[in-house]
Design an enzyme around this catalytic site. Structure first.
Site, PDB file in Angstrom:
ATOM      1  N   SER A 157     -86.547  -8.480 -60.713  1.00 40.27           N
ATOM      2  CA  SER A 157     -87.455  -9.637 -60.679  1.00 40.27           C
ATOM      3  C   SER A 157     -86.695 -10.845 -60.160  1.00 40.27           C
ATOM      4  CB  SER A 157     -87.966  -9.956 -62.084  1.00 40.27           C
ATOM      5  OG  SER A 157     -88.678  -8.870 -62.606  1.00 40.27           O
ATOM      6  N   GLU A 362     -88.449  -4.316 -69.301  1.00 39.46           N
ATOM      7  CA  GLU A 362     -87.680  -4.648 -70.516  1.00 39.46           C
ATOM      8  C   GLU A 362     -87.855  -3.580 -71.601  1.00 39.46           C
ATOM      9  OE1 GLU A 362     -87.067  -8.612 -71.709  1.00 39.46           O
ATOM     10  OE2 GLU A 362     -87.340  -9.405 -69.687  1.00 39.46           O
ATOM     11  N   SER A 365     -92.837   1.444 -73.278  1.00 39.96           N
ATOM     12  CA  SER A 365     -93.398   1.637 -74.631  1.00 39.96           C
ATOM     13  C   SER A 365     -92.674   2.769 -75.356  1.00 39.96           C
ATOM     14  CB  SER A 365     -94.893   1.967 -74.547  1.00 39.96           C
ATOM     15  OG  SER A 365     -95.631   0.814 -74.239  1.00 39.96           O
TER      16      SER A 365
HETATM   17  C1  LIG Z   1     -92.283  -5.317 -61.773  1.00 46.58           C
HETATM   18  C2  LIG Z   1     -90.977  -4.852 -62.371  1.00 46.58           C
HETATM   19  C3  LIG Z   1     -89.993  -5.787 -62.629  1.00 46.58           C
HETATM   20  C4  LIG Z   1     -88.757  -5.361 -63.131  1.00 46.58           C
HETATM   21  N1  LIG Z   1     -87.750  -6.282 -63.327  1.00 46.58           N
HETATM   22  C5  LIG Z   1     -86.506  -5.853 -63.666  1.00 46.58           C
HETATM   23  C6  LIG Z   1     -85.398  -6.768 -63.699  1.00 46.58           C
HETATM   24  O1  LIG Z   1     -85.556  -7.981 -63.494  1.00 46.58           O
HETATM   25  N2  LIG Z   1     -84.164  -6.278 -63.996  1.00 46.58           N
HETATM   26  C7  LIG Z   1     -83.955  -4.948 -64.240  1.00 46.58           C
HETATM   27  O2  LIG Z   1     -82.803  -4.589 -64.488  1.00 46.58           O
HETATM   28  N3  LIG Z   1     -84.982  -4.066 -64.217  1.00 46.58           N
HETATM   29  C8  LIG Z   1     -86.239  -4.486 -63.929  1.00 46.58           C
HETATM   30  N4  LIG Z   1     -87.282  -3.582 -63.865  1.00 46.58           N
HETATM   31  C9  LIG Z   1     -87.030  -2.183 -64.146  1.00 46.58           C
HETATM   32  C10 LIG Z   1     -87.621  -1.723 -65.477  1.00 46.58           C
HETATM   33  O3  LIG Z   1     -86.915  -2.280 -66.527  1.00 46.58           O
HETATM   34  C11 LIG Z   1     -87.602  -0.194 -65.451  1.00 46.58           C
HETATM   35  O4  LIG Z   1     -88.581   0.220 -64.522  1.00 46.58           O
HETATM   36  C12 LIG Z   1     -87.894   0.400 -66.832  1.00 46.58           C
HETATM   37  O5  LIG Z   1     -86.836   0.132 -67.712  1.00 46.58           O
HETATM   38  C13 LIG Z   1     -88.108   1.918 -66.762  1.00 46.58           C
HETATM   39  O6  LIG Z   1     -87.102   2.529 -66.042  1.00 46.58           O
HETATM   40  P1  LIG Z   1     -87.463   3.557 -64.856  1.00 46.58           P
HETATM   41  O7  LIG Z   1     -88.455   2.859 -63.977  1.00 46.58           O
HETATM   42  O8  LIG Z   1     -86.203   4.009 -64.243  1.00 46.58           O
HETATM   43  O9  LIG Z   1     -88.218   4.717 -65.560  1.00 46.58           O
HETATM   44  P2  LIG Z   1     -87.513   6.051 -66.301  1.00 46.58           P
HETATM   45  O10 LIG Z   1     -86.387   5.523 -67.092  1.00 46.58           O
HETATM   46  O11 LIG Z   1     -87.241   6.996 -65.196  1.00 46.58           O
HETATM   47  O12 LIG Z   1     -88.684   6.515 -67.182  1.00 46.58           O
HETATM   48  C14 LIG Z   1     -89.794   7.269 -66.677  1.00 46.58           C
HETATM   49  C15 LIG Z   1     -90.674   7.647 -67.850  1.00 46.58           C
HETATM   50  O13 LIG Z   1     -89.933   8.458 -68.780  1.00 46.58           O
HETATM   51  C16 LIG Z   1     -89.947   7.867 -70.073  1.00 46.58           C
HETATM   52  N5  LIG Z   1     -88.670   8.085 -70.741  1.00 46.58           N
HETATM   53  C17 LIG Z   1     -87.428   7.934 -70.229  1.00 46.58           C
HETATM   54  N6  LIG Z   1     -86.501   8.198 -71.155  1.00 46.58           N
HETATM   55  C18 LIG Z   1     -87.166   8.499 -72.281  1.00 46.58           C
HETATM   56  C19 LIG Z   1     -86.770   8.872 -73.611  1.00 46.58           C
HETATM   57  N7  LIG Z   1     -85.497   8.978 -73.977  1.00 46.58           N
HETATM   58  N8  LIG Z   1     -87.735   9.132 -74.524  1.00 46.58           N
HETATM   59  C20 LIG Z   1     -89.040   9.037 -74.195  1.00 46.58           C
HETATM   60  N9  LIG Z   1     -89.484   8.701 -72.957  1.00 46.58           N
HETATM   61  C21 LIG Z   1     -88.562   8.425 -72.017  1.00 46.58           C
HETATM   62  C22 LIG Z   1     -90.188   6.384 -69.816  1.00 46.58           C
HETATM   63  O14 LIG Z   1     -90.729   5.732 -70.948  1.00 46.58           O
HETATM   64  C23 LIG Z   1     -91.169   6.442 -68.657  1.00 46.58           C
HETATM   65  O15 LIG Z   1     -92.454   6.684 -69.137  1.00 46.58           O
HETATM   66  C24 LIG Z   1     -88.548  -3.995 -63.411  1.00 46.58           C
HETATM   67  C25 LIG Z   1     -89.570  -3.065 -63.169  1.00 46.58           C
HETATM   68  C26 LIG Z   1     -90.766  -3.486 -62.652  1.00 46.58           C
HETATM   69  C27 LIG Z   1     -91.831  -2.459 -62.378  1.00 46.58           C
END
Ligand SMILES: Cc1cc2nc3c(=O)[nH]c(=O)nc-3n(C[C@H](O)[C@H](O)[C@H](O)COP(=O)(O)OP(=O)(O)OC[C@H]3O[C@@H](n4cnc5c(N)ncnc54)[C@H](O)[C@@H]3O)c2cc1C
Length: 380
Positions: A157, A362, A365
């Protein structure tokens, strides 16, 4: 528990609310369509002291706490969730680690820059993992007078708008969490560039981009906190900041709710206002109840943080509940608007798109549920 804002909080809320009504609401839909960050409005927010409200007063901030930050976030989110994201990241999570772990010189420089209107980023997520920090690939290596950073962060972001931010990198991908350190990076550092801009579902006025570091040379003074403490700094910042995402969800939900109540009184069906149909009344009743529950969880978590507690469970519960409740409220709002709710002419369409990501960033869920259960069961 009965939860009321203090006099100071109410005065601050009223000032931000008035500003949002005059300067944000009339323009927010256009900013979204044009995908333009509202710099003039942001500068006004800095002048009003909103950007620095929760930053330490010794460095130019307002000396307030999380509750004030949540109030501003909620009010901004009522009109522009994208602007609110710029705020809660740029003046919140990106600054939390600097305020807690920064040297005097770092705080002097970066906290005051933020209070004056410079925007910051918080760069943790990488293409290989957001929830799981294990696969972190962004590397740093010591040089004769500092560090070199190489790697790519994704979904950041404020990627375009920011002037500086915090980057997390590992010295050795095999070393796990102990290998990770945090750095404060100015965006004009040679070797640092903004990569791909994401084409998002909502919140278009605020950019989400890749940040690319290619032998990006940093002075020694740019390390934030102790070497090897990066994951701790990141997790502390997320724990402290996620309540602001709850406040953002609350603001979006409140906007969708207000529109729904107004429409239910105006729109006629079968010779009477929608609000006289029991199915609509039930939706309004559920929305009212969930909004109030989200408010109580959000501000009680913020007040615990202001009392100096970690409130990890409470913040996670607030974010989990407020973001998912906002999803249900926005869903009902679109339903109440019927066909109009599915068009760009109805504001609820935008609110429902803007809300969705509050269940993802952040900590998703699922990660909030994990955090809550770990706190309750006291398991690693
Ligand atoms: C608009 C936007 C702004 C963002 N801004 C920032 C930012 O400023 N800085 C930054 O660092 N990041 C940022 N993010 C990243 C965001 O924090 C991540 O997308 C988020 O933490 C999920 O990580 P991932 O997308 O890699 O999904 P994954 O980690 O690949 O997860 C995919 C799915 O698997 C589930 N999952 C994964 N592990 C587990 C577990 N152990 N138990 C149960 N379920 C699990 C997740 O809940 C999700 O449903 C942003 C994302 C978006 C979309």
């Amino acid at each position: 528990m009965h939860f009321e804002h203090t006099e100071e909080e109410r005065l601050f809320r009223d000032a931000v609310r008035e500003f949002v009504k005059a300067e944000v609401s009339p323009h927010a839909a256009r900013w979204e369509e044009e995908e333009q960050f509202p710099w003039d409005t942001w500068r006004q927010l800095a002048e009003l002291g909103v950007c620095g409200v929760s930053l330490p007063s010794e460095y130019g901030g307002g000396g307030g706490g999380k509750t004030l930050m949540c109030i501003a976030t909620e009010e901004l989110s009522m009109a522009s969730a994208g602007l609110a994201t710029a705020y809660l990241v740029g003046c919140g999570i990106a600054l939390d680690g600097i305020c807690k772990h920064g040297t005097e010189a770092q705080k002097e420089e970066y906290v005051s820059r933020c209070a004056r209107g410079d925007i910051a980023f918080f760069a943790l997520t990488e293409p290989e993992g957001g929830s799981d920090l294990g696969p972190m690939q962004t590397r740093y290596r010591p040089t004769t007078d500092g560090y070199s950073l190489t790697g790519t962060k994704t979904f950041i972001s404020n990627g375009e708008e920011a002037a500086f931010g915090v980057v997390f990198a590992t010295k050795n991908p095999g070393a796990g969490h102990r290998g990770v350190s945090a750095f404060i990076v100015n965006k004009d550092t040679p070797g640092f560039s903004v990569g791909k801009k994401e084409r998002k579902t909502g919140q278009h006025c605020n950019s989400t981009t890749e940040l690319v570091m290619d032998d990006c040379l940093l002075p020694e003074k740019s390390m934030l906190g102790k070497e090897g403490h990066g994951v701790r700094i990141a997790l502390e910042a997320i724990d402290k900041s996620r309540v602001a995402v709850a406040a953002q969800a609350l603001g979006i939900a409140r906007a969708a709710y207000d529109e729904s109540v107004r429409y239910a009184k105006e729109r006629q069906a079968f010779g009477k206002p929608l609000g006289q149909l029991q199915s609509i009344q039930w939706m309004i009743a559920d929305m009212t109840t969930e909004l109030e529950a989200a408010r109580l969880l959000t501000y009680s978590a913020a007040s615990l943080i202001d009392e100096g507690q970690l409130a990890i469970r409470e913040s996670a519960m607030a974010k989990l509940y407020a973001s998912e409740a906002a999803g249900r409220i926005c869903h009902n709002a679109v339903q109440i608007f019927g066909g109009y709710g599915y068009t760009r002419d109805a504001p609820v369409e935008r609110f429902s798109r803007d809300q969705r990501v509050t269940e993802i960033y952040e900590g998703t869920s699922e990660m909030q549920r994990w955090a809550i259960a770990r706190q309750v069961l006291k398991m690693k």
